[in-house]
Design an enzyme around this catalytic site. Sequence first.
Site, PDB file in Angstrom:
ATOM      1  N   LEU A  73       0.695  -1.373  -0.192  1.00  0.00           N
ATOM      2  CA  LEU A  73       0.103   0.005   0.072  1.00  0.00           C
ATOM      3  C   LEU A  73       1.015   1.057   0.128  1.00  0.00           C
ATOM      4  O   LEU A  73       1.853   1.328   0.590  1.00  0.00           O
ATOM      5  CB  LEU A  73      -0.889  -0.219   0.978  1.00  0.00           C
ATOM      6  CG  LEU A  73      -2.008  -1.201   1.235  1.00  0.00           C
ATOM      7  CD1 LEU A  73      -2.402  -1.335   2.717  1.00  0.00           C
ATOM      8  CD2 LEU A  73      -3.042  -0.881   0.094  1.00  0.00           C
ATOM      9  N   ASN A  99      -3.101  -5.640  10.158  1.00  0.00           N
ATOM     10  CA  ASN A  99      -2.772  -6.972   9.345  1.00  0.00           C
ATOM     11  C   ASN A  99      -2.606  -7.794  10.132  1.00  0.00           C
ATOM     12  O   ASN A  99      -2.163  -7.848  11.364  1.00  0.00           O
ATOM     13  CB  ASN A  99      -1.567  -6.146   8.473  1.00  0.00           C
ATOM     14  CG  ASN A  99      -1.047  -7.308   7.296  1.00  0.00           C
ATOM     15  OD1 ASN A  99      -1.915  -8.135   6.632  1.00  0.00           O
ATOM     16  ND2 ASN A  99       0.171  -7.588   7.355  1.00  0.00           N
ATOM     17  N   HIS A 120       0.089 -11.062   9.837  1.00  0.00           N
ATOM     18  CA  HIS A 120       1.511 -11.583   8.890  1.00  0.00           C
ATOM     19  C   HIS A 120       1.962 -12.776   9.410  1.00  0.00           C
ATOM     20  O   HIS A 120       1.854 -13.087  10.615  1.00  0.00           O
ATOM     21  CB  HIS A 120       2.458 -10.604   9.173  1.00  0.00           C
ATOM     22  CG  HIS A 120       3.770 -10.889   8.025  1.00  0.00           C
ATOM     23  ND1 HIS A 120       3.627 -10.992   6.979  1.00  0.00           N
ATOM     24  CD2 HIS A 120       4.872 -11.407   8.541  1.00  0.00           C
ATOM     25  CE1 HIS A 120       4.573 -11.266   6.316  1.00  0.00           C
ATOM     26  NE2 HIS A 120       5.658 -11.609   7.290  1.00  0.00           N
TER      27      HIS A 120
HETATM   28  C1  GAR Z   1      -2.391 -15.758   5.904  1.00  0.00           C
HETATM   29  O1  GAR Z   1      -1.580 -16.699   6.381  1.00  0.00           O
HETATM   30  C2  GAR Z   1      -2.090 -14.444   6.341  1.00  0.00           C
HETATM   31  O2  GAR Z   1      -1.168 -14.389   7.381  1.00  0.00           O
HETATM   32  C3  GAR Z   1      -1.073 -14.272   4.912  1.00  0.00           C
HETATM   33  O3  GAR Z   1      -1.751 -14.820   3.761  1.00  0.00           O
HETATM   34  C4  GAR Z   1      -2.683 -15.923   4.329  1.00  0.00           C
HETATM   35  C5  GAR Z   1      -4.058 -15.757   3.930  1.00  0.00           C
HETATM   36  O4  GAR Z   1      -4.877 -16.565   4.162  1.00  0.00           O
HETATM   37  N1  GAR Z   1      -0.984 -12.891   4.903  1.00  0.00           N
HETATM   38  C6  GAR Z   1       0.298 -12.346   4.271  1.00  0.00           C
HETATM   39  O5  GAR Z   1       1.140 -13.240   3.966  1.00  0.00           O
HETATM   40  C7  GAR Z   1       0.467 -10.897   4.200  1.00  0.00           C
HETATM   41  N2  GAR Z   1       1.649 -10.417   3.984  1.00  0.00           N
HETATM   42  P1  GAR Z   1      -6.438 -16.516   4.039  1.00  0.00           P
HETATM   43  O6  GAR Z   1      -6.906 -15.664   2.971  1.00  0.00           O
HETATM   44  O7  GAR Z   1      -7.121 -17.884   4.167  1.00  0.00           O
HETATM   45  O8  GAR Z   1      -6.823 -15.519   5.227  1.00  0.00           O
END
Ligand code: GAR
Length: 204
Positions: free
Chosen positions: A108, A122, A124
């Site tokens: 963003l 967020n 992570h």
């Molecule tokens: C989750 O593990 C989240 O922590 C990660 O993507 C996945 C989404 O799963 N986020 C990132 O990597 C952000 N940098 P979901 O769509 O099933 O919630």
Amino acid sequence: MRRALIIVARTMKNIVILISGTGSNMAAIVRAAEAQRWGERLGARVAAVISNRPNAGGLEFARKAGIATAVVDHQAFDGREAFDAALRVEIDRHAPSLVVLAGFMRILTPGFVAHYAGRLINIHPSLLPAFPGLHTHQRAIDEGCRFAGASVHQVTAELDHGHILAQAVVPVLPGDTADALAARVLTQEHLIYPRAVADLLRQL
Ligand code: GAR
């Protein structure tokens, strides 16, 4: 004697959730909001789910849950500024108290982040400040980490930085693959994210 008529207008705290894919964290928040009656208890509701990908699986879940959905396809825009401006318009239609990034895989712009300062969070999939960015699980395995996890944090202009609101820790087991570790971490994400959102809503 004059009578004063006091009208108490209770405005709902709107949550807008941004997704890019499966949306299992979004679903966990929606389910928690329902099961824990956030409407009654916190005066809050999930007002909208917005995806930057038209085919994000989570959109169907949100629609079925009766939540407003929208797609702002990043591929239709010429650059980050233009995309973020359009996304902002879509989000602000819901006058959000909280904007929740749940697997939203876009970097963003600083202007966007500043607009939602203090109300943009967020999750992570690492124990921040370790492993910001992508491929967190493989990197944790490669480094020989004994523990991995997930972090809920305030969003700042710096990628995967910002004050940490919640963390969950899981063991890295012998022979773990990135997928196995990701699945173990994800079950914990589904617990800490709704809790962190509810905690923030109480403070708003
Ligand atoms: C989750 O593990 C989240 O922590 C990660 O993507 C996945 C989404 O799963 N986020 C990132 O990597 C952000 N940098 P979901 O769509 O099933 O919630």
